[in-house]
Design a protein around this motif. Structure first.
Motif, mmCIF file in Angstrom:
data_model
loop_
_atom_site.group_PDB
_atom_site.id
_atom_site.type_symbol
_atom_site.label_atom_id
_atom_site.label_comp_id
_atom_site.label_asym_id
_atom_site.label_seq_id
_atom_site.Cartn_x
_atom_site.Cartn_y
_atom_site.Cartn_z
ATOM 1 N N PHE A 185 0.832 -1.205 0.000
ATOM 2 C CA PHE A 185 0.000 0.000 0.000
ATOM 3 C C PHE A 185 0.867 1.256 0.000
ATOM 4 O O PHE A 185 0.654 2.182 -0.804
ATOM 5 C CB PHE A 185 -0.921 -0.014 1.223
ATOM 6 N N LEU A 186 1.871 1.301 0.897
ATOM 7 C CA LEU A 186 2.753 2.466 0.970
ATOM 8 C C LEU A 186 3.612 2.591 -0.281
ATOM 9 O O LEU A 186 3.904 3.701 -0.743
ATOM 10 C CB LEU A 186 3.628 2.376 2.220
ATOM 11 N N ASP A 187 4.016 1.449 -0.828
ATOM 12 C CA ASP A 187 4.779 1.442 -2.074
ATOM 13 C C ASP A 187 3.971 2.102 -3.187
ATOM 14 O O ASP A 187 4.459 2.981 -3.915
ATOM 15 C CB ASP A 187 5.108 -0.011 -2.422
ATOM 16 N N ARG A 188 2.715 1.691 -3.336
ATOM 17 C CA ARG A 188 1.863 2.271 -4.384
ATOM 18 C C ARG A 188 1.540 3.733 -4.110
ATOM 19 O O ARG A 188 1.440 4.539 -5.040
ATOM 20 C CB ARG A 188 0.577 1.454 -4.511
ATOM 21 N N LEU A 189 1.390 4.085 -2.834
ATOM 22 C CA LEU A 189 1.101 5.476 -2.497
ATOM 23 C C LEU A 189 2.282 6.372 -2.862
ATOM 24 O O LEU A 189 2.094 7.458 -3.436
ATOM 25 C CB LEU A 189 0.770 5.598 -1.007
ATOM 26 N N ARG A 190 3.514 5.934 -2.562
ATOM 27 C CA ARG A 190 4.693 6.726 -2.926
ATOM 28 C C ARG A 190 4.782 6.921 -4.437
ATOM 29 O O ARG A 190 5.014 8.028 -4.925
ATOM 30 C CB ARG A 190 5.967 6.036 -2.427
ATOM 31 N N ALA A 191 4.596 5.821 -5.174
ATOM 32 C CA ALA A 191 4.676 5.909 -6.627
ATOM 33 C C ALA A 191 3.559 6.794 -7.184
ATOM 34 O O ALA A 191 3.782 7.589 -8.110
ATOM 35 C CB ALA A 191 4.604 4.509 -7.233
ATOM 36 N N GLN A 201 -2.518 15.838 -10.896
ATOM 37 C CA GLN A 201 -3.801 15.153 -10.782
ATOM 38 C C GLN A 201 -4.048 14.802 -9.317
ATOM 39 O O GLN A 201 -3.168 14.223 -8.666
ATOM 40 C CB GLN A 201 -3.783 13.881 -11.630
ATOM 41 N N PRO A 202 -5.210 15.127 -8.746
ATOM 42 C CA PRO A 202 -5.436 14.881 -7.316
ATOM 43 C C PRO A 202 -5.601 13.390 -6.991
ATOM 44 O O PRO A 202 -6.036 12.604 -7.835
ATOM 45 C CB PRO A 202 -6.729 15.639 -7.026
ATOM 46 N N LEU A 203 -5.244 13.028 -5.785
ATOM 47 C CA LEU A 203 -5.498 11.682 -5.264
ATOM 48 C C LEU A 203 -5.874 11.813 -3.796
ATOM 49 O O LEU A 203 -5.724 12.873 -3.190
ATOM 50 C CB LEU A 203 -4.304 10.757 -5.464
ATOM 51 N N ALA A 204 -6.345 10.718 -3.230
ATOM 52 C CA ALA A 204 -6.744 10.742 -1.820
ATOM 53 C C ALA A 204 -6.398 9.422 -1.148
ATOM 54 O O ALA A 204 -6.298 8.379 -1.804
ATOM 55 C CB ALA A 204 -8.232 11.027 -1.682
ATOM 56 N N VAL A 205 -6.206 9.497 0.159
ATOM 57 C CA VAL A 205 -5.943 8.331 1.001
ATOM 58 C C VAL A 205 -7.075 8.208 2.003
ATOM 59 O O VAL A 205 -7.444 9.196 2.661
ATOM 60 C CB VAL A 205 -4.608 8.482 1.760
ATOM 61 N N LEU A 206 -7.642 7.021 2.114
ATOM 62 C CA LEU A 206 -8.646 6.736 3.131
ATOM 63 C C LEU A 206 -8.057 5.753 4.131
ATOM 64 O O LEU A 206 -7.429 4.771 3.745
ATOM 65 C CB LEU A 206 -9.902 6.110 2.519
ATOM 66 N N MET A 207 -8.274 6.022 5.410
ATOM 67 C CA MET A 207 -7.947 5.063 6.457
ATOM 68 C C MET A 207 -9.258 4.594 7.072
ATOM 69 O O MET A 207 -10.132 5.413 7.389
ATOM 70 C CB MET A 207 -7.052 5.706 7.513
ATOM 71 N N LEU A 208 -9.405 3.272 7.209
ATOM 72 C CA LEU A 208 -10.644 2.693 7.728
ATOM 73 C C LEU A 208 -10.332 1.772 8.891
ATOM 74 O O LEU A 208 -9.356 0.999 8.856
ATOM 75 C CB LEU A 208 -11.371 1.883 6.648
ATOM 76 N N ASP A 209 -11.156 1.860 9.918
ATOM 77 C CA ASP A 209 -11.058 0.960 11.061
ATOM 78 C C ASP A 209 -12.353 0.161 11.117
ATOM 79 O O ASP A 209 -13.441 0.744 11.168
ATOM 80 C CB ASP A 209 -10.858 1.755 12.349
ATOM 81 N N ASP A 252 -7.598 -4.839 12.341
ATOM 82 C CA ASP A 252 -8.871 -4.338 11.808
ATOM 83 C C ASP A 252 -8.683 -3.021 11.063
ATOM 84 O O ASP A 252 -9.632 -2.270 10.860
ATOM 85 C CB ASP A 252 -9.894 -4.173 12.936
ATOM 86 N N GLU A 253 -7.452 -2.737 10.633
ATOM 87 C CA GLU A 253 -7.126 -1.479 9.962
ATOM 88 C C GLU A 253 -6.976 -1.700 8.457
ATOM 89 O O GLU A 253 -6.257 -2.590 8.010
ATOM 90 C CB GLU A 253 -5.831 -0.903 10.539
ATOM 91 N N PHE A 254 -7.644 -0.860 7.676
ATOM 92 C CA PHE A 254 -7.607 -0.950 6.221
ATOM 93 C C PHE A 254 -7.286 0.420 5.634
ATOM 94 O O PHE A 254 -7.449 1.447 6.303
ATOM 95 C CB PHE A 254 -8.959 -1.435 5.677
ATOM 96 N N GLY A 255 -6.838 0.413 4.393
ATOM 97 C CA GLY A 255 -6.556 1.666 3.703
ATOM 98 C C GLY A 255 -7.015 1.587 2.261
ATOM 99 O O GLY A 255 -7.099 0.497 1.685
ATOM 100 N N VAL A 256 -7.313 2.745 1.682
ATOM 101 C CA VAL A 256 -7.674 2.824 0.269
ATOM 102 C C VAL A 256 -6.911 3.985 -0.356
ATOM 103 O O VAL A 256 -6.886 5.097 0.205
ATOM 104 C CB VAL A 256 -9.189 3.037 0.068
ATOM 105 N N LEU A 257 -6.303 3.733 -1.485
ATOM 106 C CA LEU A 257 -5.679 4.773 -2.297
ATOM 107 C C LEU A 257 -6.612 5.062 -3.462
ATOM 108 O O LEU A 257 -6.907 4.160 -4.260
ATOM 109 C CB LEU A 257 -4.310 4.299 -2.804
ATOM 110 N N LEU A 258 -7.106 6.275 -3.538
ATOM 111 C CA LEU A 258 -8.022 6.687 -4.603
ATOM 112 C C LEU A 258 -7.231 7.498 -5.631
ATOM 113 O O LEU A 258 -6.861 8.648 -5.382
ATOM 114 C CB LEU A 258 -9.154 7.539 -4.040
#
Length: 330
Positions: A185-191, A201-209, A252-258
């Motif tokens: 996830f962090l690898d893809r977020l950095r790239a 171009q905008p992007l967003a990070v979601l953190m979900l519990d 129980d922690e999840f993330g989404v890269l938009l």
């Protein structure tokens, strides 16, 4: 020759590794943590060779904030270790021409030992011990790390022997849900951040519990908890686009890269739609069990341009949302 106490420590690590079975991600995280105390290191890393890069797939200590970091194989000591298949030792990373000096300066790294990890006859990665002090490591430390690397290499083989080509997938995906793990996830977020800066171009990070996992485990057992995690993951995956990355970051922690961030409705509309997709009970062995999520978001470039900052900000907003939900429930 390492002391008796240190050899016993290696044996204790071997026992812990055996308990992990086929959990490659757990194995790598265990090894980097134990490296710190085994050789008095300030940081520990398992790097895997992926294409032209060496990638931090497990990290501890001074390197813990660099999970997913990529170094060029041709310009790093770890890449040279893979190429030569032997242990390499550096007393001062800032003067050694074999190192990636810029990366070492960012980490505060001055000395290191890099030992090869072999899988099915091929060197596929390295175990690296780091120190912020010059010339910290001696022959005893190197001997201990070589003993540990033999163990890790063998464990990697057994973790992947039923699917020999699956090493990188196992190292980068969660064993239960098969979603990308924190490192990927962090690898893809950095790239993606680097690309977004170029494309403007905008992007967003979601953190979900995931809400309610502990009560499900406590009342109905871990089989029910695993079923809830799988249902949560299925709903999360169904709620994002193919261009997005949904990941299980741990527990129980999840993330989404938009990426890219949808223009229609923006981030608020996306999180609202995702909440509707995720929240709601599911049936498990005749019982209806609740599944839901607390969410927080951060966007580029409005909230920042740094990986750590965006993740921390989204995390803080997620915990505010979680506290608000708990207040309503009370």
């Amino acid at each position: 020759m390492p002391s008796r106490e240190k050899l016993l420590e290696v044996i204790a690590i071997q026992t812990e590794v055996a308990r992990l079975g086929l959990d490659l991600g757990g194995l790598m995280n265990l090894v980097v943590q134990r490296t710190l105390t085994l050789v008095g290191a300030d940081g520990g890393v398992v790097e895997l060779a992926e294409g032209d890069d060496m990638v931090y797939r497990a990290a501890a200590g001074m390197a813990s904030g660099s999970l997913g970091l990529r170094l060029k194989r041709g310009a790093s000591l770890s890449g040279l270790c893979v190429r030569e298949g032997r242990t390499l030792h550096c007393d001062d990373a800032l003067t050694d021409p074999r190192t990636d000096r810029a990366a070492c300066e960012r980490l505060g790294l001055r000395s290191m030992v890099v030992v090869p990890l072999r899988h099915d006859g091929e060197t596929v990665g390295v175990l690296k011990a780091m120190s912020g002090r010059v010339a910290h490591f001696d022959a005893r430390h190197i001997a201990l790390l070589e003993l540990l690397s033999d163990l890790v290499g063998a464990a990697m083989y057994f973790a992947t022997r039923f699917a020999p080509g699956d090493l990188f997938h196992k190292a980068t995906h969660d064993g239960l849900t098969n979603l990308p793990n924190r490192a990927l996830f962090l690898d893809r977020l950095r790239a993606s951040l680097a690309q977004a800066a170029r494309d403007r171009q905008p992007l967003a990070v979601l953190m979900l519990d995931m809400n309610g996992l502990k009560p499900i485990n406590d009342r109905h057992g871990h089989r029910a908890g695993d079923a809830a995690l799988l249902e949560f993951s299925r709903r999360l995956t169904a709620g994002v686009r193919h261009s997005d990355t949904a990941a299980r970051l741990g527990g129980d922690e999840f993330g989404v890269l938009l990426r890219p961030l949808a223009q229609e409705g923006g981030l608020e509309a996306t999180t609202s739609r995702l909440a509707q997709q995720i929240n709601g009970a599911f049936e498990f062995e005749g019982r209806m069990l609740p599944v839901g999520a607390s969410m927080g978001a951060a966007s580029f470039p409005e909230d920042g341009t740094d990986v750590t900052l965006l993740v921390e900000l989204a995390d803080q907003r997620m915990y505010r949302h979680k506290r608000a939900l708990q207040h309503v429930a009370a």
